[in-house]
Structure formats: structure tokens, C-alpha cells
Design a protein around this motif. Sequence first.
Motif, PDB file in Angstrom:
ATOM      1  N   SER A  39       0.828  -1.203   0.000  1.00  0.00           N
ATOM      2  CA  SER A  39       0.000   0.000   0.000  1.00  0.00           C
ATOM      3  C   SER A  39       0.857   1.247   0.000  1.00  0.00           C
ATOM      4  CB  SER A  39      -0.915   0.015   1.222  1.00  0.00           C
ATOM      5  OG  SER A  39      -0.155   0.042   2.415  1.00  0.00           O
ATOM      6  N   ILE A  40       0.213   2.371  -0.318  1.00  0.00           N
ATOM      7  CA  ILE A  40       0.845   3.670  -0.118  1.00  0.00           C
ATOM      8  C   ILE A  40       0.895   3.962   1.372  1.00  0.00           C
ATOM      9  CG2 ILE A  40       0.581   6.158  -0.497  1.00  0.00           C
ATOM     10  CD1 ILE A  40      -0.795   5.413  -3.189  1.00  0.00           C
ATOM     11  N   GLY A  41      -0.206   3.692   2.033  1.00  0.00           N
ATOM     12  CA  GLY A  41      -0.284   3.874   3.479  1.00  0.00           C
ATOM     13  C   GLY A  41      -1.233   2.853   4.080  1.00  0.00           C
ATOM     14  N   ALA A  42      -1.082   2.589   5.372  1.00  0.00           N
ATOM     15  CA  ALA A  42      -1.962   1.643   6.055  1.00  0.00           C
ATOM     16  C   ALA A  42      -2.034   1.999   7.532  1.00  0.00           C
ATOM     17  CB  ALA A  42      -1.454   0.210   5.881  1.00  0.00           C
ATOM     18  N   LEU A  43      -3.146   1.698   8.148  1.00  0.00           N
ATOM     19  CA  LEU A  43      -3.309   1.886   9.590  1.00  0.00           C
ATOM     20  C   LEU A  43      -4.183   0.767  10.124  1.00  0.00           C
ATOM     21  CD1 LEU A  43      -5.947   4.667  10.302  1.00  0.00           C
ATOM     22  CD2 LEU A  43      -5.245   4.141   7.982  1.00  0.00           C
ATOM     23  N   ALA A  44      -3.975   0.411  11.381  1.00  0.00           N
ATOM     24  CA  ALA A  44      -4.683  -0.738  11.937  1.00  0.00           C
ATOM     25  C   ALA A  44      -4.861  -0.596  13.436  1.00  0.00           C
ATOM     26  CB  ALA A  44      -3.926  -2.031  11.626  1.00  0.00           C
ATOM     27  N   GLU A  45      -5.892  -1.264  13.940  1.00  0.00           N
ATOM     28  CA  GLU A  45      -6.062  -1.455  15.380  1.00  0.00           C
ATOM     29  C   GLU A  45      -6.386  -2.919  15.620  1.00  0.00           C
ATOM     30  OE1 GLU A  45      -8.295   1.165  18.405  1.00  0.00           O
ATOM     31  OE2 GLU A  45      -9.643  -0.569  18.166  1.00  0.00           O
ATOM     32  N   VAL A  46      -5.635  -3.537  16.517  1.00  0.00           N
ATOM     33  CA  VAL A  46      -5.819  -4.950  16.873  1.00  0.00           C
ATOM     34  C   VAL A  46      -6.109  -5.025  18.361  1.00  0.00           C
ATOM     35  CG1 VAL A  46      -4.726  -7.217  16.990  1.00  0.00           C
ATOM     36  CG2 VAL A  46      -4.291  -5.728  15.024  1.00  0.00           C
ATOM     37  N   ARG A  47      -7.126  -5.788  18.702  1.00  0.00           N
ATOM     38  CA  ARG A  47      -7.530  -5.940  20.102  1.00  0.00           C
ATOM     39  C   ARG A  47      -7.474  -7.414  20.487  1.00  0.00           C
ATOM     40  NH1 ARG A  47     -10.113  -1.275  21.736  1.00  0.00           N
ATOM     41  NH2 ARG A  47     -11.050  -2.361  23.491  1.00  0.00           N
ATOM     42  N   ASN A  48      -6.955  -7.678  21.670  1.00  0.00           N
ATOM     43  CA  ASN A  48      -6.918  -9.026  22.230  1.00  0.00           C
ATOM     44  C   ASN A  48      -7.270  -8.906  23.703  1.00  0.00           C
ATOM     45  OD1 ASN A  48      -6.499 -11.627  23.037  1.00  0.00           O
ATOM     46  ND2 ASN A  48      -4.377 -11.759  22.359  1.00  0.00           N
ATOM     47  N   GLY A  49      -8.552  -9.077  23.998  1.00  0.00           N
ATOM     48  CA  GLY A  49      -9.001  -8.825  25.358  1.00  0.00           C
ATOM     49  C   GLY A  49      -8.808  -7.354  25.703  1.00  0.00           C
ATOM     50  N   ARG A 329     -13.546 -11.297  21.584  1.00  0.00           N
ATOM     51  CA  ARG A 329     -12.315 -11.106  22.357  1.00  0.00           C
ATOM     52  C   ARG A 329     -11.186 -10.582  21.466  1.00  0.00           C
ATOM     53  NH1 ARG A 329      -9.670 -12.038  26.951  1.00  0.00           N
ATOM     54  NH2 ARG A 329      -7.456 -12.563  26.818  1.00  0.00           N
ATOM     55  N   ARG A 330     -11.098 -11.104  20.257  1.00  0.00           N
ATOM     56  CA  ARG A 330     -10.058 -10.658  19.327  1.00  0.00           C
ATOM     57  C   ARG A 330     -10.697  -9.921  18.154  1.00  0.00           C
ATOM     58  NH1 ARG A 330      -4.746 -14.397  18.555  1.00  0.00           N
ATOM     59  NH2 ARG A 330      -4.226 -14.645  20.767  1.00  0.00           N
ATOM     60  N   GLN A 331     -10.108  -8.783  17.825  1.00  0.00           N
ATOM     61  CA  GLN A 331     -10.604  -7.983  16.713  1.00  0.00           C
ATOM     62  C   GLN A 331      -9.433  -7.382  15.951  1.00  0.00           C
ATOM     63  OE1 GLN A 331     -13.476  -5.463  19.255  1.00  0.00           O
ATOM     64  NE2 GLN A 331     -14.504  -5.676  17.275  1.00  0.00           N
ATOM     65  N   ALA A 332      -9.642  -7.158  14.678  1.00  0.00           N
ATOM     66  CA  ALA A 332      -8.629  -6.479  13.876  1.00  0.00           C
ATOM     67  C   ALA A 332      -9.315  -5.680  12.775  1.00  0.00           C
ATOM     68  CB  ALA A 332      -7.645  -7.477  13.262  1.00  0.00           C
ATOM     69  N   THR A 333      -8.942  -4.415  12.679  1.00  0.00           N
ATOM     70  CA  THR A 333      -9.405  -3.562  11.588  1.00  0.00           C
ATOM     71  C   THR A 333      -8.192  -2.933  10.935  1.00  0.00           C
ATOM     72  OG1 THR A 333     -11.535  -3.067  12.624  1.00  0.00           O
ATOM     73  CG2 THR A 333     -10.751  -1.515  10.962  1.00  0.00           C
TER      74      THR A 333
END
Length: 358
Positions: A39-49, A329-333
Motif C-alpha cells: 500500500s501507499i499507506g496503512a493503519l490498523a487497530e488490533v484488540r486481544n481482550g 475477544r479478538r478484533q482487527a481492523t
Amino acid sequence: MLVRGMVALVTAAMTAVVPAAASPAKGGDLQKGLDGVASIGALAEVRNGAQVWRGSSGVAELGTSRKVPVDGRFRAGSITKTFVATVVLQLVAEGRIRLDDSVEHWLPGVVPNGEHITVRELLNHTSGLYDFKNTLPMPPSEDFYALRFRTWTPTEQIERALANPPVFKKPGSQYNYSNTNYLLVGEIIKKVTGRTYADEIERRIIRPLGLHGTTLPGTSTRIPGPHPHGYVPKDGGQLDWTEMSPTLFGASGDIISTTHDLNRFFAALLGGDLLPARLLHEMKQAGTEDGTYGLGLSWHNTVCDIPVYGNDGDALAYQAYSFSTADTRRQATIAVTPHLPTNPDDTVNAFLDKAFCS
């Protein structure tokens, strides 16, 4: 999803924010995975509990070294469909509409054979209706660039699509993804409630959940708040397409959001805060045998055989993916600004596998 495809540019200037709750090794692995997304750019949020990792990679704007803001907003494309479907199912819970109501019942005379197409079949893409997207020019056609700031109405989009024959004759018999389905659903919401789909999403989902970075833009061409720029190909280079008319997408994909807000939305949805259990169960039922798309919700297995639920969306210059385990419990965007025409799906899937399986 209005456009499929994307991305390949050398990634530059990387940044990650790793709160104390996340282990450094985990954060390092996720950052490495994010840097690997084409990608040119990327951003993410990952949650584990209780642990949360947020990061970004690449540049916010070509020709600069400005980093992608980890709290940046982006066009989330067809993830809009999950919001729209949630509103419809809330109306079902209120007894104001039935999933097996015909399209003809709510929009008389609009859809040929509408008496044999149900609301359910619109939501799960088994109506057979021709996709509005397929009536549009695409890059590098000059006609595409001329449409950048055109304001579309749902009526003309639907009429444009329905000027073409259905892709199969018997509704409910096959799966065929069509943005026309959700343009019609948006009109049904307005008929049932007297308010637009955007108004209903705002009052039923965005405000109650405190999704402060999420907006339905209407006719506004800009992305409010911090955001990476998005691009489409032109003359062998990349044309900044950050500003454009979101009416092109309408109820099929116009929402603007953040990684944090999408994780919050899917946690509330899959956690049972937005729908009664019976309707959440309906949402998870595929429209066809062995399908992976229900009522505005999709799912797939990760490499470690953990099933995840959510949706993804393309919005020309932006692509977004948001998934969660069933127990939330686990999420990723993750959102990317792609370098068309290279497709980032494989590298994004590798990042999601890392997020859910590490």
C-alpha cells in the motif's frame, strides 16, 4: 464493493503506537506485518481482550514524508452494508418490516419481478439484480474522471442498474454481489421510517455507541479530521482522489470511519448489544449453501481455523477490512490507501492471520 483491486508502492516512513497493555513482541510482529501490506499507506487497530495495539505504515500523502495518523479516518466502502443491514434487522425486531416482505410491497413498481424478491434476498445478495457498479466507467477511461464530483440520486442509480436484465432468473437460487441491492434497501428504510438510511444509522448506531470518528457524508466531498490521502491511477501515475462525491456509493458504501470505531461497532454487534440473539443468528446465515455472506455480514476462517466475522469494503481510493471472533475477544481492523491496480488482499490477509493467530 464498488471497486476491487489495489496497491503496490514502496512503503516509507513507518510508525506504531503500542500501549503498555500490549507486549512489545506482539507489537513488533504486528508492525512488521503492517509494513508488509502492499500500500501507499496503512493503519490498523488490533484488540486481544484488554490489550490494544494501534499502528500505521507508509505515508499519508505521496510526495511527503508525513506519517499516516493512527487515528485517521477513511472511506470504509461496503462495511457500510453491515450498518445498513443492522438497521433493517432492528426494524424487524420492532415488527415494522419482515425479512420475507417483497420488494414490491415496499417499493411498488420499482423493480421488475419485485413481487418475487424479498428483503432477505437483497441483504444476502441472492436477488440476481444487476450491479450498478457494472454500469460505470473505470480508470483509465476519461469518462471515469469526469464523474468525480457528480451527485447521484438513488433513483437514477437503481434505474441505471435495472435497465439491464438480472444475472439469474430465480431469486434466492444463487449468490451474486450487487450494490443495487443495498441502494434498494436504503430506499426501503426511508419508506418504513420516513428517514434516510444515514439518519437511522446515526440515531440507532453512531450516537448510542459513541462512534465519534464515523460519519455518513451525504454530498460532502471531503473526509473530516485527520486522514491519509487516497489515489487512483492516471497517465501512468497516481491522481489524488481523496475528495470525491460519496453519492456514487450511497447506501452501498459511503460511510467514513476509523479503525477504533469499526472495532467498537463489530464488538457491539457480535456481542448482542444491537440485535436480539435470534436476529444476530439470522445475520450469520449464508444466502446459499456453503456461502460466506449472510445479511450484511461476511466471515472466513483464518490459517489457524479461528472463524472471524465482519466485512470489507473498497471505496476507489481506500480499502478497509474489519473482523472479529464470535466472542469479540479478538478484533482487527485495517485500512489501506492502495496503489492501484495492485491488489493488497493477500498481504492484508497475512496481517489478519497474524493478528488472530499469534
